[in-house]
Write a protein that holds these residues in place. Sequence first.
Motif, PDB file in Angstrom:
ATOM      1  N   ALA A  35      47.933  44.841  29.275  1.00 32.19           N
ATOM      2  CA  ALA A  35      47.009  45.758  28.402  1.00 32.19           C
ATOM      3  C   ALA A  35      46.288  44.842  27.551  1.00 32.19           C
ATOM      4  O   ALA A  35      46.531  43.419  27.275  1.00 32.19           O
ATOM      5  N   ASN A  36      44.487  45.254  27.588  1.00 30.52           N
ATOM      6  CA  ASN A  36      43.437  44.231  26.389  1.00 30.52           C
ATOM      7  C   ASN A  36      43.773  43.084  27.005  1.00 30.52           C
ATOM      8  O   ASN A  36      43.143  42.323  26.790  1.00 30.52           O
ATOM      9  N   THR A  37      43.815  42.988  28.899  1.00 27.97           N
ATOM     10  CA  THR A  37      43.214  42.444  29.028  1.00 27.97           C
ATOM     11  C   THR A  37      42.821  42.752  30.813  1.00 27.97           C
ATOM     12  O   THR A  37      42.923  44.033  30.595  1.00 27.97           O
ATOM     13  N   GLU A  38      42.113  41.924  31.390  1.00 28.13           N
ATOM     14  CA  GLU A  38      41.893  42.155  32.881  1.00 28.13           C
ATOM     15  C   GLU A  38      41.831  41.052  34.167  1.00 28.13           C
ATOM     16  O   GLU A  38      42.451  40.187  33.189  1.00 28.13           O
ATOM     17  N   ALA A  39      41.980  41.353  34.636  1.00 26.59           N
ATOM     18  CA  ALA A  39      42.308  40.819  36.577  1.00 26.59           C
ATOM     19  C   ALA A  39      41.153  40.355  37.538  1.00 26.59           C
ATOM     20  O   ALA A  39      39.848  41.190  37.962  1.00 26.59           O
ATOM     21  N   THR A  40      40.778  39.059  37.979  1.00 23.97           N
ATOM     22  CA  THR A  40      40.434  38.882  39.052  1.00 23.97           C
ATOM     23  C   THR A  40      40.700  39.351  40.529  1.00 23.97           C
ATOM     24  O   THR A  40      41.927  38.382  40.118  1.00 23.97           O
ATOM     25  N   LEU A  41      41.133  39.947  41.298  1.00 22.38           N
ATOM     26  CA  LEU A  41      41.701  40.068  42.063  1.00 22.38           C
ATOM     27  C   LEU A  41      41.234  39.076  43.269  1.00 22.38           C
ATOM     28  O   LEU A  41      40.675  39.717  44.257  1.00 22.38           O
ATOM     29  N   ARG A  42      42.025  38.071  44.430  1.00 18.61           N
ATOM     30  CA  ARG A  42      41.773  38.318  45.010  1.00 18.61           C
ATOM     31  C   ARG A  42      42.504  37.898  46.166  1.00 18.61           C
ATOM     32  O   ARG A  42      43.650  37.054  46.425  1.00 18.61           O
ATOM     33  N   LEU A  43      42.466  39.085  47.163  1.00 12.39           N
ATOM     34  CA  LEU A  43      44.194  39.513  48.307  1.00 12.39           C
ATOM     35  C   LEU A  43      43.085  38.750  49.320  1.00 12.39           C
ATOM     36  O   LEU A  43      41.921  39.651  50.126  1.00 12.39           O
ATOM     37  N   PRO A  44      44.607  37.991  50.315  1.00  8.16           N
ATOM     38  CA  PRO A  44      43.872  38.211  51.797  1.00  8.16           C
ATOM     39  C   PRO A  44      43.983  39.791  52.603  1.00  8.16           C
ATOM     40  O   PRO A  44      44.888  40.491  52.090  1.00  8.16           O
ATOM     41  N   ALA A  45      42.677  39.997  53.704  1.00  9.00           N
ATOM     42  CA  ALA A  45      42.225  41.157  54.032  1.00  9.00           C
ATOM     43  C   ALA A  45      41.370  40.628  55.513  1.00  9.00           C
ATOM     44  O   ALA A  45      40.238  40.095  55.299  1.00  9.00           O
ATOM     45  N   VAL A  46      41.746  41.549  55.995  1.00 12.71           N
ATOM     46  CA  VAL A  46      40.809  41.468  57.479  1.00 12.71           C
ATOM     47  C   VAL A  46      39.513  41.884  56.806  1.00 12.71           C
ATOM     48  O   VAL A  46      38.396  41.392  57.978  1.00 12.71           O
ATOM     49  N   SER A  47      39.878  42.919  56.194  1.00 14.55           N
ATOM     50  CA  SER A  47      38.348  43.059  56.099  1.00 14.55           C
ATOM     51  C   SER A  47      38.735  44.105  54.435  1.00 14.55           C
ATOM     52  O   SER A  47      39.696  44.431  54.123  1.00 14.55           O
ATOM     53  N   ALA A  48      38.043  44.447  53.761  1.00 12.10           N
ATOM     54  CA  ALA A  48      37.169  45.030  52.476  1.00 12.10           C
ATOM     55  C   ALA A  48      37.911  46.700  52.996  1.00 12.10           C
ATOM     56  O   ALA A  48      38.972  47.154  51.503  1.00 12.10           O
ATOM     57  N   ASP A  49      37.425  47.050  53.954  1.00 13.44           N
ATOM     58  CA  ASP A  49      37.875  48.392  53.684  1.00 13.44           C
ATOM     59  C   ASP A  49      40.074  48.993  53.981  1.00 13.44           C
ATOM     60  O   ASP A  49      40.595  49.909  53.790  1.00 13.44           O
TER      61      ASP A  49
END
Length: 1007
Positions: free
Chosen positions: A952-966
């Motif tokens: 709480a009181n933070t946020e994040a940028t997530l960079r996740l390996p994936a073949v597609s965004a969907d």
Amino acid sequence: MTGGGTPAAAAPARPPEVDAVYGPTVEHRTDPLGVDAAHPRFGWRMRSAGRGRSQGAYEILVAASPGRLTSGRADVWSSGRVRSPESVAVRYGGRPLKASTRYYWTVTVWDTEGRRVGAGPVASFETGLMSTDGVTGWDDAQWIGMQGKEPNSPGAPMLRTQAPLKGRVREARLYVSALGVYDAYVSGHRVTVPQDGGTTLELLPPGWTNYDARVDYLTYDVTHLVAREPAVTLAAVLGNGWYNGRISDGSTYYSENGNALALKAKLLIRYADGTTQSVVTRPDGSWKATDTGPHRADDIYDGQTYDARRELPGWTSSGFDDSAWSDTERVPFESRYPDARLVAYPAETARLVSRWDRRPQSVTVYTGVTGEGRGRIVVDPGRTVTDPHRAATAQVTIGAGDTAIFDLGQNMVGVPRYSLRGPAGAQVTFRFGEMLNDAGAGADGPEGSVYRANLRSAKATSTYVLKGDRRGETHQDSLTFYGFRYVSVTATETVTITRLTGKVATSAVHETGTVTTDDPDTNKLISNIRWGQRGNYLWVPTDCPQRDERLGWTGDTQVFATTGLYNADAGPFLSHFQDSVADSQTIYGMDKAQFTGVSPGGRYNFPGGGSGWADCGVVLPWTLWQMTGDPAVIESSWPAMTRYLDWIRRQTGDTYAGQGSLTGDWLAPQKTSAQLMSDVYYGHVARLMAQMARAVDRPTEATAYERLFGNIKKAFMRKYLGAEGGTVTVRSSLGDASPIEPGADPNQKTEDNSQTALLWVLKLGFYDTESQRRALVGHLADNIGNDAAYKAAHPNSARVRYAENTLSVGFLGVNVLAPVLSDEGRADLAYRLLHQDALPSWLFSVKNGATTVWERWNSYSEEDGFGPVSMNSFNHYAYGAVMEWMYAYMAGIARDPDSPGFKHVVLQPHLDPTGRITHVVGAHESPYGEIRSEWRVGDRGASLSYDALVPANTEATLRLPAVSADSVREGRVPLARVDGVRFLGHSGGVASYRLPSGSYRLTSRLR
């Protein structure tokens, strides 16, 4: 009293969550004693079952009693309702704090919508004496020692006084310091500190500083030791510590004839009727001293001798007859060092942590030596215990000519605790070592005996003389420390060792991070790194805990600091060290401006080129700010840092070269120009200075340092970047490597495109074009790959001696290696290096039995034996700096440099392309709360399960390996469509999102 808060608009009420505000700290510590900051820093954390909960406002209340912690009744300070998301290092703004006073406080938090989140638990802090002159608040306490005691004469000084109590005791505080180290007693009880829900002993308080600049004092709550007695007794044993030992040879406070040990103490007693009483150290006849007790000798390097026959039962309690003891005398410390400050110690002390106690895994008894040459030990099978369960509690009887070797199974730092039975006068000698001898040429004794050559001149020996108690006798050294796994025990007469325990000592007492994987070798490396930090974070961050060194080497410190702060709550500890670094600058640094290679003290402090080590004075404040979110260390270090950068500029002018480096890329298998290392570090610290200047609102200076960085870059590229053969080359052969490195091959030359040079050029962006960048990455990959074609093309390179996919960095390349590879899209190489166990590699030591990180990549091998004995520590944490990459890249818990303290978290898990690691769990208790990142690869590499926790009181940028965004989904819903989540894009097989705080359980397809 109210402060300048701004009222916030009312919002719809919502039931606050239980314990939604937690973890209150003052000066980054929990309920601290002895706070001397005039405006202490408050901190707290939030938790929330929901997502996106952030702080919109807070109100801090400070009061003299818990009952007054309500708005309108707080009698010390009310901040008012302050619109702010800040919850780290919020400064006190109330009336001046009184010395020796306990204050209670709490904080109430509202979210960004104006709803009350909740109030934190009632916490407290207590001020110290609020002075640095050694006079104010001390009630005329003096530095006293034993009258007529010659420094270095046998026997530790034992001092005592007794005073009648004047009524019912409400509370009692002990303020104490020593020139040397002390064991303190109050009314017959050794003074302890809270730890893990109980109490424990400190080891070697008050630690080590530059005594001619600063001495620390400590504060203890001793109410429970005073309250039930008709009289109070205050007593102490003084040891030489760092103040009076050869560890300080070369220091400005060192004396060849020895320094007189001294105690300074004030016991403040407050009675129920409101009156007070102070018992202080004064040479007025009220204190008595002797050196006839059992502590016969002590030294940081050499160990301790204790003669139990000389024990003086009851000497720390009231009623003891000390009439035959000597008087005390004033030790003229203030007149010798009139500018020295006496200040409250601001961090966790070094202490014994019982949860890490080590019991023997085996006990080997031998009766002699057989065979040619050094031979091998003759083991007595009847007294040898190889079963770890039995060995832990085995009773072992040895006589003259016998040797018992206890293997604790873990290289550790601390002291032994042992129980013995035997006749009075029998002398038992405990010698400590990290390894056992093998049959190789580098051994220093018969195969199977304890190897001690790498201790150099340190005797590292505990000697105990029995008093002959038939019930047995137990001892634990307290005036020294050892680094050891093995204990070799001999005796002059027949004795029985009934129990031996390795008592672990550390200043890294609160661990805040973990990384675990499904690969046992990687987990063992992680364990080794942790144990290295525990052992070497002892009052100061040392380089090794066993030999005749144990110094605060600044290069080691700055390289490992990020790892150290991920692993443990070490912010106050390292900030305190930074204070010593600043003191050392003006005492030992060239022109009182260069930071030093060692702090505190002057041993091995080399004049001249200090790059990589001296730069700790800039790198450490930057790292502390980044990891804790508190810029206070920048402000306090700013004058020293600017003095240092200005000094370099005066040395090298418009060449924009670094100051030079005597150490270079220390102990690297492949040699890099030491001047190149100096030049890149000059650029590195200039860039850090620009970032820090902006953080503390110094825009003009930030611009100046950015310009300096640009000029350093241009000068570097002109000198070191070549284009021969149609491709860019880093001319890292321009100049010699370290001229002082022990054990180095004098015929080995520096090389172009060395690993470390390539890494730093890429890290700093010392190139012009993307094609140059790609070429540099290619050179780096070729160097690491080190295949037959590379070796054929570089027949004179040191790399030809080593296997494919090995590293060749030293101390100044090890912490940038894996991060730079990952940043350049070559995480595959980072993982290949991680899994490699051929020399040089991290797992080479694991394969060869290490339980801590070694100083050299080749410190030992079963094939070749021991490395160069002149410098070969088996507990050296510098190469453990790879764990920074494990947190930030492998587990994926990275900080955002533009949002220090993990206010904005970058979740960027890098999967293992080799497939060896398929499951990683990482966690770090940040200043805002716990961050978790866990990934698991399934379906034969086709799918990814990912769990995360964003505080709480933070946020994040997530960079996740994936073949597609969907394919990135929470349940069946694409993550991009989850409420509060912002999709940032998909590129290069990675989907990026902005996440609000909360917990996440995600899946993605990898192919």
